[in-house]
Design a protein around this motif. Structure first.
Motif, mmCIF file in Angstrom:
data_model
loop_
_atom_site.group_PDB
_atom_site.id
_atom_site.type_symbol
_atom_site.label_atom_id
_atom_site.label_comp_id
_atom_site.label_asym_id
_atom_site.label_seq_id
_atom_site.Cartn_x
_atom_site.Cartn_y
_atom_site.Cartn_z
ATOM 1 N N SER A 175 53.046 5.701 16.645
ATOM 2 C CA SER A 175 53.406 7.274 17.012
ATOM 3 C C SER A 175 52.332 7.271 17.833
ATOM 4 O O SER A 175 51.094 6.494 18.194
ATOM 5 C CB SER A 175 53.434 8.068 15.911
ATOM 6 N N MET A 176 52.258 8.374 18.892
ATOM 7 C CA MET A 176 51.367 8.638 19.913
ATOM 8 C C MET A 176 51.142 10.201 19.994
ATOM 9 O O MET A 176 52.055 10.933 19.543
ATOM 10 C CB MET A 176 51.494 7.890 21.059
ATOM 11 N N HIS A 177 50.164 10.466 20.315
ATOM 12 C CA HIS A 177 49.842 12.248 20.529
ATOM 13 C C HIS A 177 48.802 12.428 21.439
ATOM 14 O O HIS A 177 47.979 11.561 21.912
ATOM 15 C CB HIS A 177 49.748 12.818 19.158
ATOM 16 N N ALA A 178 48.740 13.551 22.146
ATOM 17 C CA ALA A 178 47.830 14.026 22.997
ATOM 18 C C ALA A 178 46.496 14.359 22.427
ATOM 19 O O ALA A 178 46.459 14.910 21.191
ATOM 20 C CB ALA A 178 48.362 15.201 23.965
ATOM 21 N N VAL A 179 45.501 14.038 23.184
ATOM 22 C CA VAL A 179 44.059 14.219 22.428
ATOM 23 C C VAL A 179 43.373 15.084 23.654
ATOM 24 O O VAL A 179 43.339 14.953 24.749
ATOM 25 C CB VAL A 179 43.281 12.846 22.414
ATOM 26 N N PRO A 180 42.943 16.483 23.033
ATOM 27 C CA PRO A 180 42.504 17.255 24.157
ATOM 28 C C PRO A 180 41.107 17.041 24.740
ATOM 29 O O PRO A 180 41.170 17.231 26.106
ATOM 30 C CB PRO A 180 42.212 18.650 23.267
ATOM 31 N N GLU A 181 40.289 16.331 23.930
ATOM 32 C CA GLU A 181 38.836 15.929 24.595
ATOM 33 C C GLU A 181 38.169 14.669 23.811
ATOM 34 O O GLU A 181 38.466 14.383 22.696
ATOM 35 C CB GLU A 181 37.980 16.995 24.765
ATOM 36 N N ILE A 182 37.265 13.970 24.657
ATOM 37 C CA ILE A 182 36.608 12.836 23.965
ATOM 38 C C ILE A 182 35.160 12.795 24.351
ATOM 39 O O ILE A 182 34.800 12.948 25.509
ATOM 40 C CB ILE A 182 37.457 11.506 24.303
ATOM 41 N N ASP A 183 34.451 12.756 23.192
ATOM 42 C CA ASP A 183 32.753 12.952 23.580
ATOM 43 C C ASP A 183 32.369 11.350 23.525
ATOM 44 O O ASP A 183 32.927 10.586 22.989
ATOM 45 C CB ASP A 183 32.153 13.465 22.018
ATOM 46 N N ILE A 184 31.508 11.209 24.594
ATOM 47 C CA ILE A 184 30.871 9.599 24.761
ATOM 48 C C ILE A 184 29.496 10.318 24.808
ATOM 49 O O ILE A 184 29.015 10.802 25.777
ATOM 50 C CB ILE A 184 31.317 9.223 25.932
#
Ligand SMILES: [Cu+2]
Lengths: 192, 156
Positions: free
Chosen positions: B92-101
């Protein structure tokens, strides 16, 4: 020293040649033979007899899937390209879309063409898709539509492999390396 | 660019002091563009209006943590950050609002994991083209990058 080593060396070599097991999962005893009723890329209703006579890979997905489905299909393309040239004509991949609302026959043809001549797109009514997914004990489902009308579809990720008589033989997973797939396909095509 | 200029300045025997000042100015002034970079950026293109996927390695060589909040390309109506998952044989797949690096870290967008999902193509594209994609960060930084358009059949 060499004399002493050689029997061990030989037995290791022989063990490597024998290879009594499949690299991917043997499903011969747990999955039924190929049986389907779907619509092909030309919009015609087809049954499994259209696909008997070749080694068949069966995969469920949808074309609005930019990541998992293309990557899985690309693995199959890579595996097929490793087969001897004549063998490549004796294998086919059935890409069954579980998203018939968006995946028209024309769109499926456009999509499968990207991956090679062995790839065939199929889809069907909910009843037809349910019959097939239930038969192989997999499922699928739809996410909610966003403001643009897009929705995600969950689907099984394994590849069911049938011999040319249509008997279920193997399940290939995403975790199976491509060389394992190639070796099992070669063995299946030689021995059935 | 920075390195070349710095070496050029160093080779001149006179004015070590001026050289040090130049290096300081350059590293200070250009830090933003240098600190965040994309490597191996590719766009896997499907035909028609089927969505494409963006893959890359995002390097954060800055001393600050950054948060990726979105991306945009003129060739597509909308672009989202997505994540694919596989559990019990189901994908399955879903949207991710933000990613911390975190500072000094890198983050991989790779097949069967994180990807940019490019939806509703509005410009013609072909395998072999290069297109610009701008990544947006929470602090307002924008990172433009060139993505090579590739065939999905080559991604495995
Ligand atoms: Cu996605």
């Amino acid at each position: 020293m060499l004399k002493w080593l050689s029997p061990i060396f030989l037995s290791v070599l022989l063990a490597g040649c024998e290879d009594p097991n499949w690299h991917t999962s043997d499903i011969s005893d747990i999955m039924p033979e190929l049986d389907l009723s779907l619509m092909n890329e030309n919009g015609q209703q087809v049954e499994e007899d259209a696909y008997i006579g070749k080694t068949t890979l069966l995969y469920f997905g949808y074309t609005h899937c930019p990541d998992v489905c293309p990557t899985s299909l690309a693995r199959m393309t890579a595996a097929i390209k490793k087969l001897d040239e004549p063998a490549r004509d004796d294998i086919q991949v059935l890409f069954v879309s579980v998203d018939p609302e968006r995946d028209t026959p024309a769109r499926l043809r456009q999509y499968t063409d990207v991956f090679g001549p062995q790839f065939i797109g199929l889809t069907g009514s909910t009843a037809q898709l349910d019959a097939l997914t239930n038969r192989y004990r997999v499922s699928y489902g739809y996410g909610e539509k966003d403001e643009n009308g897009n929705y995600d579809v969950s689907h099984s990720s394994g590849i069911f492999v049938f011999n040319e008589q249509g008997d279920a033989r193997l399940l290939m997973r995403n975790s199976d390396p491509i060389p394992s797939m190639v070796s099992d396909l070669q063995r299946l095509m030689e021995r059935g | 660019m920075v390195n070349k200029l710095r070496i050029g300045a160093m080779t001149r025997a006179r004015g070590k002091w001026a050289c040090g000042l130049l290096a300081l100015l350059l590293t200070g002034g250009m830090a933003q563009a240098q600190d965040l970079s994309l490597k191996d950026a590719r766009l896997s293109l499907l035909p028609g209006d089927m969505p494409g996927a963006g893959y890359f390695s995002l390097h954060n060589d800055s001393p600050e943590n950054v948060t990726l909040v979105g991306a945009q390309s003129d060739a597509f109506k909308n672009t989202e950050i997505h994540m694919s998952m596989e559990k019990d044989g189901m994908a399955s797949m879903h949207a991710v609002p933000e990613i911390d690096i975190a500072a000094g870290e890198r983050f991989e967008f790779a097949p069967k994991g994180y990807h940019l999902m490019f939806m509703h193509r509005v410009a013609p594209l072909e395998v072999g083209d290069d297109i610009e994609v701008v990544l947006r960060f929470a602090d307002g930084q924008q990172l433009p990058a060139i993505f090579e358009v590739v065939s999905p059949a080559a991604m495995h």
